[in-house]
Design a protein around this motif. Sequence first.
Motif, PDB file in Angstrom:
ATOM      1  N   GLU A 171      -7.409 -24.293  43.215  1.00 41.75           N
ATOM      2  CA  GLU A 171      -7.178 -22.869  43.514  1.00 41.75           C
ATOM      3  C   GLU A 171      -5.723 -22.620  43.900  1.00 41.75           C
ATOM      4  OE1 GLU A 171      -9.939 -21.063  46.350  1.00 41.75           O
ATOM      5  OE2 GLU A 171     -11.507 -21.721  44.951  1.00 41.75           O
ATOM      6  N   SER A 211      -3.499 -23.080  40.802  1.00 33.99           N
ATOM      7  CA  SER A 211      -3.662 -22.071  39.748  1.00 33.99           C
ATOM      8  C   SER A 211      -2.901 -20.786  40.089  1.00 33.99           C
ATOM      9  CB  SER A 211      -5.136 -21.780  39.513  1.00 33.99           C
ATOM     10  OG  SER A 211      -5.678 -21.237  40.691  1.00 33.99           O
ATOM     11  N   LYS A 212      -2.682 -20.542  41.369  1.00 33.81           N
ATOM     12  CA  LYS A 212      -1.972 -19.314  41.764  1.00 33.81           C
ATOM     13  C   LYS A 212      -0.461 -19.535  41.848  1.00 33.81           C
ATOM     14  CE  LYS A 212      -5.805 -17.602  44.507  1.00 33.81           C
ATOM     15  NZ  LYS A 212      -6.328 -18.138  45.744  1.00 33.81           N
ATOM     16  N   LYS A 268       3.440 -20.120  41.206  1.00 35.54           N
ATOM     17  CA  LYS A 268       4.410 -19.728  40.176  1.00 35.54           C
ATOM     18  C   LYS A 268       5.473 -20.818  40.022  1.00 35.54           C
ATOM     19  CE  LYS A 268       3.486 -15.016  39.784  1.00 35.54           C
ATOM     20  NZ  LYS A 268       2.175 -15.220  40.347  1.00 35.54           N
TER      21      LYS A 268
END
Length: 742
Positions: free
Chosen positions: A264, A267-268, A270
């Motif tokens: 999680e 995946s977020k 940048k």
Amino acid sequence: MCLLTSLILFTLSTLVFIAYKLGIINRILYKVDPNTNQHGGELVADTLIAHGVEHIFTLSGGHISPILCASEKKGIRVVDVRHEVNAVFAADAVARLSGKIGVAAVTAGPGLTNTVTAVKNAQMAESPILLIGGAAANLLKGRGALQDIDQMSLFKSICKYTATIRYVRDIPTILKKAIHIAQSGTPGPVFVEFPIDSLYPFHLVKREIGLKDDSKSFVQKIISLYLNNYLYSLFAGAFDKHDLSPLKPDIPLADKTQIQMAAELLSKAKKPVILIGSQATLPPTPASKLQEALEILNVPCFLGGMSRGLLGKNSSIQFRQCRKDALKEADVVILAGTVCDFRLGYGKVLSKKSKIISVNRDKSQLTKNSDIYWKPTLAIQADPSSFVVELAESLKGFKGSNEWLEYLRAKDNAKEEANKQKAQELTENHLNPMKVLQILDKILPENAILVADGGDFVATAAYILHPRSFGSWLDPGAFGTLGVGGGFALGAKLVRPDSEVWIIYGDGSCGYSIAEIDTFTRHNVPVLSIVGNDAGWTQIARDQVVFFGSTVACELAYTDYDVVAKGYGGVGLKLDRSCNDTIEDVLQKAREEYSKGNSVLINCLIGKTNFREEGKVNRLKTEKKMEIIQELIVKNIPRIENIQNILFGWISDQAAAEGLSRPLYFKLVKVGSNGPDYGFTCFENVMHIERDDLEEWLNNYDRAQAELQQVQHSLGHDEQIQQQDLGNINSLTESDSDNDEQ
Ligand SMILES: Cc1ncc(C[n+]2csc(CCOP(=O)(O)OP(=O)(O)O)c2C)c(N)n1
Ligand SMILES: [Mg+2]
């Protein structure tokens, strides 16, 4: 009634105890064949073979002869070196490159004490090795036998497991247990001590202990009975059938929830970054699988220690030069086996804004210094490479941003380019080490393995040479010991005979293991060495001269290491200023000789560069540089957050003699509410200048000098500084901590 039962029980257990002590129980339970020639050394060899051991490194000694002879007879290659420490370094390299247990066998007492540095190194590098040591006979322990010392105490603190063999039949069980422990959890060294009588055949031990079959006097009869029981007990069931099959190592793995939480976060992200440490290269996950997973994730990677080379020479996701910049901007950082020790500035290089996922098999390494300088968002005690592979699997479809990769690539390229330019500069004398290393990098084949053993020259090499594949870079690790070269290269070449093995030596460091060229020659295990010969222990001299104005104990001569190599049966070549345009030819000649089976040493005379001094404000040698730095500090102070004080050093005698009127180094100190932020108080007493007074102070050197001298005398700075660890001082310099491993 009750009393009677207790009495019977007590008498019975006493009798059983006496019977056990006299060896009577063992004689009932197990058989002994007094006529067999079999011996404990054979059991050692059989057990090692069952564990896939192909090499034993050693230096001989009567205590361990049975192990070496049995091993050779049964097909293990026995490689005898010129110093026991190198036997253990070689075993360490075997463990790192083969994923199997590395084995060294040395004699009792001095043989074992000689290995201590390498065993400690293996412990800190988390390398699974088995050290086998001879020992005095159980019967003679503590009675003044030759080389009888308390070996167990010596190795307890540096090994995961230590054991002494008391009965021959225990050899396989104890070895199996030792190897299992070495490879489980956080791997490390184990030590098994073999009292000499556990290794020789029955009839020889009988003779040695002076057991006679025809005792006459009563006393003689009692002694014979005792010795007889001792002997039969020792050999009871020794050569019964043993289960030699290896025990499967226990390896901690992340659970589903942990993988999901990490997925999680990633995946977020940048701007994620992954730092891969040595631990990520341990079995069971093959390096190729880890590489594949990292490529799928498409996240910028920085490789440290044994993981260097994991992604090949030219990977789009690997970066080498801009770690500090990347970490400053990263929003998620995965520490995959990377530890926040000195190599990561104790965690200081991590940004407070980053979410950090730390994965390590070892609980204490997992969160090292986290209470001080950094905070993990997730701390997962697990095998790092299995974790990364599972993470990639759970994030199907995820792909890190190419923009982020390109952004970092531009920074990396800029630094690589600057290095290339620097390599072209002529040094005052001899050869520019950067140039030599760049040419070496150009000609190294894909199967090259680089062994790093030195200070400055090797640290420069770490920036310039590109390890080609997994296991193509071997350095000592966190222990930072010099002297690994000969042993590591020997182990590496034996595990990967088709590889071109190069030792990158400092001239100081090569002195520790140059004699192993003799081993390379005798055993036909060719190795290439290049010695960065700057006639000194330069990494130490650099700071020592600045802090104390003296090169004492840091100077060496431009010794003819090429001639030494020849003496040991190798080929010696020399690179000096006269070869400035033919460096490549000489390196190629070395490779040619190597391909004929020769070990080659290139004695490369190198001059000084400022490559490793860049960005350090304490490297001031001239008035001119001092002025530039002064301006820089004054100009920047208002912009440096929280700077309250500046500390100044003293003027060394040597510098004063050269007419320098200013302090030789500067250090800006951030002062938090609990004192200096760096946790370093040595210089606090020397001098504080309040921020507001700084500019004036900097501009008034006469007063500054007088004050410094006064403080210097009143505090006896020499004594103060000597109490400090130079490593701490190094860590305080404003260096680019990308260069972290040496
Ligand atoms: C066993 C051991 N002794 C001493 C040191 C301290 N030390 C670290 S770097 C260094 C200098 C190495 O000199 P050299 O191999 O010639 O490399 P250079 O820095 O000159 O390139 C020394 C002495 C150490 N790390 N390990
Ligand atoms: Mg040197």
